[in-house]
Design an enzyme around this catalytic site. Structure first.
Site, PDB file in Angstrom:
ATOM      1  N   ASP A   1       1.080  -1.019  -0.356  1.00  0.00           N
ATOM      2  CA  ASP A   1       0.061   0.370   0.226  1.00  0.00           C
ATOM      3  C   ASP A   1       0.847   1.292  -0.016  1.00  0.00           C
ATOM      4  O   ASP A   1       2.485   1.556   0.262  1.00  0.00           O
ATOM      5  CB  ASP A   1      -0.925   0.155   0.685  1.00  0.00           C
ATOM      6  CG  ASP A   1      -2.594   0.542   0.902  1.00  0.00           C
ATOM      7  OD1 ASP A   1      -3.032  -0.247   1.157  1.00  0.00           O
ATOM      8  OD2 ASP A   1      -2.021   2.137   0.910  1.00  0.00           O
TER       9      ASP A   1
ATOM     10  N   TYR B   1     -15.433   6.611 -14.144  1.00  0.00           N
ATOM     11  CA  TYR B   1     -14.597   4.639 -13.082  1.00  0.00           C
ATOM     12  C   TYR B   1     -15.389   3.442 -14.019  1.00  0.00           C
ATOM     13  O   TYR B   1     -14.905   3.154 -14.459  1.00  0.00           O
ATOM     14  CB  TYR B   1     -15.772   5.279 -11.559  1.00  0.00           C
ATOM     15  CG  TYR B   1     -15.363   4.208 -11.238  1.00  0.00           C
ATOM     16  CD1 TYR B   1     -14.067   3.768 -10.388  1.00  0.00           C
ATOM     17  CD2 TYR B   1     -16.669   3.023 -11.291  1.00  0.00           C
ATOM     18  CE1 TYR B   1     -14.300   2.554  -9.866  1.00  0.00           C
ATOM     19  CE2 TYR B   1     -16.639   1.960  -9.639  1.00  0.00           C
ATOM     20  CZ  TYR B   1     -15.201   1.959  -9.156  1.00  0.00           C
ATOM     21  OH  TYR B   1     -15.311   0.754  -8.370  1.00  0.00           O
TER      22      TYR B   1
HETATM   23  N1  LIG Z   1     -15.983  -0.241  -2.452  1.00  0.00           N
HETATM   24  C1  LIG Z   1     -17.230  -0.819  -3.024  1.00  0.00           C
HETATM   25  O1  LIG Z   1     -18.231  -0.317  -3.162  1.00  0.00           O
HETATM   26  C2  LIG Z   1     -16.534  -1.387  -4.466  1.00  0.00           C
HETATM   27  C3  LIG Z   1     -17.484  -1.849  -5.651  1.00  0.00           C
HETATM   28  C4  LIG Z   1     -16.769  -2.670  -6.956  1.00  0.00           C
HETATM   29  C5  LIG Z   1     -15.382  -2.732  -6.814  1.00  0.00           C
HETATM   30  N2  LIG Z   1     -14.539  -1.824  -6.112  1.00  0.00           N
HETATM   31  C6  LIG Z   1     -13.281  -1.867  -6.202  1.00  0.00           C
HETATM   32  O2  LIG Z   1     -12.234  -2.442  -5.432  1.00  0.00           O
HETATM   33  C7  LIG Z   1     -10.895  -1.761  -5.287  1.00  0.00           C
HETATM   34  C8  LIG Z   1     -10.582  -1.360  -3.915  1.00  0.00           C
HETATM   35  O3  LIG Z   1     -12.237  -0.888  -3.227  1.00  0.00           O
HETATM   36  P1  LIG Z   1     -11.794  -0.481  -1.662  1.00  0.00           P
HETATM   37  O4  LIG Z   1     -13.394  -0.092  -1.374  1.00  0.00           O
HETATM   38  O5  LIG Z   1     -11.357  -1.283  -0.896  1.00  0.00           O
HETATM   39  O6  LIG Z   1     -10.978   0.528  -1.747  1.00  0.00           O
HETATM   40  P2  LIG Z   1      -9.687   1.417  -0.506  1.00  0.00           P
HETATM   41  O7  LIG Z   1      -9.512   3.122  -1.190  1.00  0.00           O
HETATM   42  O8  LIG Z   1     -10.646   1.192   1.229  1.00  0.00           O
HETATM   43  O9  LIG Z   1      -8.510   0.779  -0.606  1.00  0.00           O
HETATM   44  C9  LIG Z   1      -7.515   1.079  -1.650  1.00  0.00           C
HETATM   45  C10 LIG Z   1      -5.676   0.866  -1.074  1.00  0.00           C
HETATM   46  O10 LIG Z   1      -5.702   1.556  -2.619  1.00  0.00           O
HETATM   47  C11 LIG Z   1      -4.850   2.364  -1.846  1.00  0.00           C
HETATM   48  N3  LIG Z   1      -3.752   3.107  -2.906  1.00  0.00           N
HETATM   49  C12 LIG Z   1      -4.207   3.722  -3.952  1.00  0.00           C
HETATM   50  N4  LIG Z   1      -3.743   4.336  -4.344  1.00  0.00           N
HETATM   51  C13 LIG Z   1      -2.549   3.866  -4.661  1.00  0.00           C
HETATM   52  C14 LIG Z   1      -0.871   3.302  -5.160  1.00  0.00           C
HETATM   53  N5  LIG Z   1      -0.920   4.709  -6.273  1.00  0.00           N
HETATM   54  N6  LIG Z   1      -0.338   2.621  -4.684  1.00  0.00           N
HETATM   55  C15 LIG Z   1      -0.302   1.960  -4.120  1.00  0.00           C
HETATM   56  N7  LIG Z   1      -1.763   1.421  -2.908  1.00  0.00           N
HETATM   57  C16 LIG Z   1      -2.999   2.702  -3.349  1.00  0.00           C
HETATM   58  C17 LIG Z   1      -5.099   2.867  -0.912  1.00  0.00           C
HETATM   59  O11 LIG Z   1      -4.234   3.981  -0.044  1.00  0.00           O
HETATM   60  C18 LIG Z   1      -6.036   1.970  -0.015  1.00  0.00           C
HETATM   61  O12 LIG Z   1      -5.697   1.703   0.989  1.00  0.00           O
HETATM   62  C19 LIG Z   1     -11.212  -0.478  -6.129  1.00  0.00           C
HETATM   63  O13 LIG Z   1     -10.770  -1.020  -7.377  1.00  0.00           O
HETATM   64  C20 LIG Z   1     -12.745  -0.323  -6.227  1.00  0.00           C
HETATM   65  O14 LIG Z   1     -13.116   0.331  -7.700  1.00  0.00           O
HETATM   66  C21 LIG Z   1     -14.606  -1.323  -4.804  1.00  0.00           C
END
Ligand SMILES: NC(=O)c1ccc[n+]([C@@H]2O[C@H](COP(=O)([O-])OP(=O)(O)OC[C@H]3O[C@@H](n4cnc5c(N)ncnc54)[C@H](O)[C@@H]3O)[C@@H](O)[C@H]2O)c1
Length: 278
Positions: free
Chosen positions: A59, A182
């Site tokens: 991360d 998105y």
């Molecule tokens: N939460 C939802 O409802 C949902 C639904 C469908 C899909 N998703 C997908 O699931 C995935 C994760 O979502 P989430 O809700 O856990 O998001 P989140 O923001 O909780 O987690 C993303 C993590 O990625 C890290 N991050 C961001 N940019 C980074 C980089 N350049 N290098 C390294 N780390 C980086 C952030 O610090 C964070 O900890 C995403 O692709 C999101 O689009 C989420």
């Protein structure tokens, strides 16, 4: 013969016959969870540790990497938190080579960096280019940059491997709420999943994606905090609720296990039946 993408000596044949569940475990495998400090990534890291894998939590936020690695370690096995910006090639190269130096192999990459949709909602006809580029950096570039060195290491290791991307129902379903960038980015993730599957099958590497609907996480807390928005979403989901991170982890383990050795290029909807209604 080992299943597609499974290392030699993996639990197939006699072992799998005496204990069919062994094909769902990842003992001895090394799993890198990109974005492993996030809500979904953290649940993934813990789940993989729970089925015996060594887990490298990556991360860009140091506290998140460390906390998620600690949570995963509490379930047993070896886990490490690593800080990297996965939009930067040098960072991605570094963490993959550190992983190979530390553990001698890399078997699975889970791409859980992404999201951001709720922060940049604009009408399609005026969607700002900087917001568009940010969403693409966060979702598409991070997936590409993290996966390339990981897969090069899998190819060099000669043991096959697994790539698991996170798409979204938004790759196929529009939503009248300012989501242009998105939906396009997640469409790209789904397309890349199919493309990579066709290119890397010859190396024993499978590539799949999960496509959740809204998952109850901080990313979407603001949107789901609006009762009428949430009701509009939930009313369209036959199971009658949004997802939880636990709804995703079983599918992730399965798709990255020997049990899924003949599954590649697939986008698995995890959406309570939402896409079945369309
Ligand atoms: N939460 C939802 O409802 C949902 C639904 C469908 C899909 N998703 C997908 O699931 C995935 C994760 O979502 P989430 O809700 O856990 O998001 P989140 O923001 O909780 O987690 C993303 C993590 O990625 C890290 N991050 C961001 N940019 C980074 C980089 N350049 N290098 C390294 N780390 C980086 C952030 O610090 C964070 O900890 C995403 O692709 C999101 O689009 C989420």
């Amino acid at each position: 013969m080992p299943a597609l993408g499974s290392p030699p000596g993996s639990p197939t044949g006699d072992a799998a016959e005496t204990d069919p569940l062994s094909r769902f475990r990842l003992d001895g495998r090394v799993v890198m969870v990109a974005g492993g400090g996030g809500a979904i990534g953290s649940a993934m890291g813990s789940a993989f540790a729970g089925v015996g894998a060594t887990v490298v939590v990556v991360d860009r936020t140091p506290e998140r990497a460390a906390e998620s690695a600690d949570r995963a370690c509490a379930l047993g096995g070896t886990c490490k938190g690593v800080v990297a910006d996965l939009t930067q090639e040098a960072d991605a190269d570094r963490i993959v080579s550190e992983t190979i130096d530390a553990y001698g192999r890399l078997d699975v990459i889970v791409n859980a960096v992404g999201g951001g949709a709720g922060k940049v909602l604009f009408d399609a006809e005026a969607y700002p280019r900087d917001a568009w580029d940010w969403i693409y950096e966060l979702n598409v570039r991070s997936t590409l940059v993290a996966t390339q060195p990981a897969v090069r290491a899998m190819i060099a290791g000669g043991r096959g491997g697994r790539v698991l991307n996170i798409s979204s129902v938004r790759a196929t379903l529009g939503i009248n709420a300012g989501y242009s960038a998105y939906v396009a980015a997640k469409g790209a993730i789904s397309s890349l999943t199919r493309q990579w599957a066709t290119e890397w099958a010859k190396h024993g590497i499978t590539v799949n994606a999960i496509a959740p609907t809204f998952v109850d996480t901080p990313q979407v807390a603001m949107l789901l905090g609006d009762p009428s928005f949430k009701a509009g979403i939930v009313n369209r989901i036959p199971i009658g609720r949004v997802g939880t991170t636990d709804d995703l982890t079983g599918a992730a383990i399965f798709l990255c296990s020997d049990a899924a050795g003949f599954i590649t290029g697939q986008i698995l909807g995890i959406d309570g039946g939402l896409t079945a209604t369309q």
